[in-house]
Structures are given as structure tokens and as C-alpha cells.
Design an enzyme around this catalytic site. Structure first.
Site, PDB file in Angstrom:
ATOM      1  N   LEU A   1       1.830  92.368  56.911  1.00 45.78           N
ATOM      2  CA  LEU A   1       1.814  91.000  56.259  1.00 45.78           C
ATOM      3  C   LEU A   1       3.431  90.709  56.086  1.00 45.78           C
ATOM      4  O   LEU A   1       4.357  91.766  56.092  1.00 45.78           O
ATOM      5  CB  LEU A   1       1.406  91.298  54.913  1.00 45.78           C
ATOM      6  N   ASP A   2       3.834  89.489  56.087  1.00 45.41           N
ATOM      7  CA  ASP A   2       5.354  89.413  55.960  1.00 45.41           C
ATOM      8  C   ASP A   2       5.881  90.035  54.626  1.00 45.41           C
ATOM      9  O   ASP A   2       5.276  90.218  53.724  1.00 45.41           O
ATOM     10  CB  ASP A   2       5.646  88.031  55.939  1.00 45.41           C
ATOM     11  N   ASN A   3       7.050  90.003  54.884  1.00 49.70           N
ATOM     12  CA  ASN A   3       7.807  90.816  53.402  1.00 49.70           C
ATOM     13  C   ASN A   3       7.524  89.923  52.282  1.00 49.70           C
ATOM     14  O   ASN A   3       7.341  90.489  51.327  1.00 49.70           O
ATOM     15  CB  ASN A   3       9.443  90.638  53.787  1.00 49.70           C
TER      16      ASN A   3
END
Length: 271
Positions: A140-142
Site C-alpha cells: 500500500l502507498d505510504n
């Protein structure tokens, strides 16, 4: 410039002769990407036969390569987390990742990641996609919070990878967006490429004249765009809650998991 006291030394074998220097090193040291190798070369940290190398230089059998890796910076613990475990058995972990923490290490500053928390919690992790990503099956993105599946052994890793490949794992996201979509639900399909104006960003491939979203095979040759990297991205959206003309909450289901896919698709819709 500081160097490690014991540089890495590699002798080029016969079967690797005539490879580019950057390609040879990235294949020999799997934890280094081609871009990281190029940076080391430009910093003067890679010598070939005691002389500074160039990324495009073709190596020869018997060449002596010296690699002086920079000293690792201490781990930044300012974002240290405790794992929020939703489910666990002998094969997998399901954790709830908070926003503003990366799943695995990246280039640059060494910050605390989900991988660091996993390694502190257990030694039972799969080999992952790379040595610095044990247990990681997807990401998942930051900035994104949500559930992450973690593989505790290589068998589970292989099984989960196959399920993702065959779309047996559903991924549902909730996202706030500016404005109100023109339809209550819909499908967005495009091919994502790197933005030629900003290599760190991606965009949908479009016809150079009409600006309509197209497939790579429909693209008229344009020397400024590398269409070979185009990857299909499909997002399904449905308006969950409409707050005002300025804000909506969308529910999205993805058929693909491209980097920043949701942000790109919604922003290109005008949200």
C-alpha cells in the site's frame, strides 16, 4: 568521501563478458538496482581495474571491480509502530497498516517501515520479492491505510501471489475526492506510463492530438514518450456518500494494482 573499510570485490566471469557495467553489478548484487548502481558510479564509488567506471562500459572476463558502498545511516525511529494484527495463523498475518508509513525500505533516507516492525515481531517470514522485503506479498502507498496480507513462509507467498495473479483476492478501497463524479458508478481503464515531464509521476497514455485515453498499440509514434512501459490499469468506482459539490466518498474495486492507480484515475476524471 567516506568509504567502507572493506570494499566489495568482484571478478567478471567469462559468461558475463560484454555486459554493461551497471547491468553486471545489479545482476551480481541483487539488492542494488540499476539506478542505484549508476548513482554509485557517478559518485566515484565503483572502480574497474582501479579506474573509475561508466554505466555503459562493457565489462570483460577477468576485469576486477571494486565497489565502495556508503556507510548505512542509522535507522530513523521517528515513525516506529506496533503491529495492529487483525488475523494470524501458521501461514499468514493480516495487519492493519496506518497511514504515513512505508511498507518496505526504499532508496534514500533509512526510515522505519512495516518490514522493520515485522522483523521485530517474528522470524517466520517468507523470502519475499527481495532480501529487504521479507513477508511482503503486496503493498500500500505510504499515505494509504488498510489491510496487508503477510506471508510467513515461502509456500504461503507462492500461494498468495498466484491468488493475486488470478484475481482471487478482492481489493476494495475507500477514498475521499474533491467534487462529485458525473455518474453514480463507473469503470476507468487506461494504460499507465511515466510522465515524461516528471519521471516520479505516472499518467494515462493519451493520443498526442486528441488527448483521448488509448492503448499502446494505437499510439502514433512519439519520440518523447516510451510507450513500451504502458501497463493496463482498471478501476471500478461507486459513490458511497455524497457530502457536497466539493466532496465525495468513493468505494473503489481494482482489477489491477498499479502504483498510484486510484490517484491517477480520479485526478484525470477531474477530482
Amino acid at each position: 568521501m567516506e568509504k567502507n573499510s572493506r570494499p566489495l570485490e568482484i571478478t567478471v566471469p567469462e559468461e558475463k563478458s560484454k555486459l554493461r557495467l551497471d547491468k553486471f553489478i545489479s545482476e551480481s548484487i541483487v539488492t542494488l538496482s540499476r539506478s542505484q548502481v549508476s548513482k554509485l558510479i557517478s559518485d566515484g564509488r565503483i572502480l574497474i581495474n582501479t579506474l573509475p567506471g561508466k554505466p555503459s562500459l562493457l565489462v570483460r572476463a577477468g576485469d576486477k571491480i571494486e565497489i565502495n558502498l556508503p556507510e548505512e545511516s542509522p535507522l530513523d525511529l521517528s515513525k516506529k509502530i506496533s503491529l495492529d494484527i487483525v488475523y494470524e495463523d501458521k501461514d499468514i498475518l493480516v495487519i492493519n497498516k496506518p497511514a504515513m508509513i512505508s511498507v518496505h525500505p526504499g532508496a534514500g533516507k533509512k526510515v522505519y517501515t512495516v518490514v522493520d516492525a515485522l522483523k521485530e515481531y517474528t522470524k517466520d517470514l517468507s523470502s519475499g520479492f527481495a532480501p529487504d522485503r521479507p513477508g511482503i506479498v503486496h503493498r500500500l502507498d505510504n499515505e494509504t491505510s488498510g489491510l496487508l496480507l503477510i506471508a510467513k513462509n515461502d509456500g504461503a507467498q507462492s500461494n498468495l501471489q498466484q491468488q493475486f495473479k488470478e484475481h482471487q483476492v478482492g481489493r476494495t478501497y475507500f477514498a475521499f475526492c474533491y467534487g462529485r463524479p458525473k455518474t453514480q458508478e463507473g469503470k476507468i481503464e487506461s494504460y499507465l506510463i511515466r510522465n515524461p515531464s516528471n519521471r516520479k509521476k505516472r499518467m494515462s497514455l493519451r493520443h498526442p492530438n486528441t488527448k483521448q485515453i488509448i492503448r499502446p498499440q494505437d499510439h502514433m509514434l512519439n519520440s518523447t514518450i516510451d510507450i513500451s512501459t504502458g501497463k493496463k490499469a482498471i478501476s471500478h468506482f461507486r459513490v458511497n456518500t455524497f457530502f457536497s459539490e466539493a466532496l465525495s466518498l468513493l468505494e473503489l474495486n481494482l482489477e489491477t494494482g498499479r502504483t498510484h492507480q486510484i490517484r491517477i484515475h480520479l485526478s484525470e476524471m477531474g477530482h
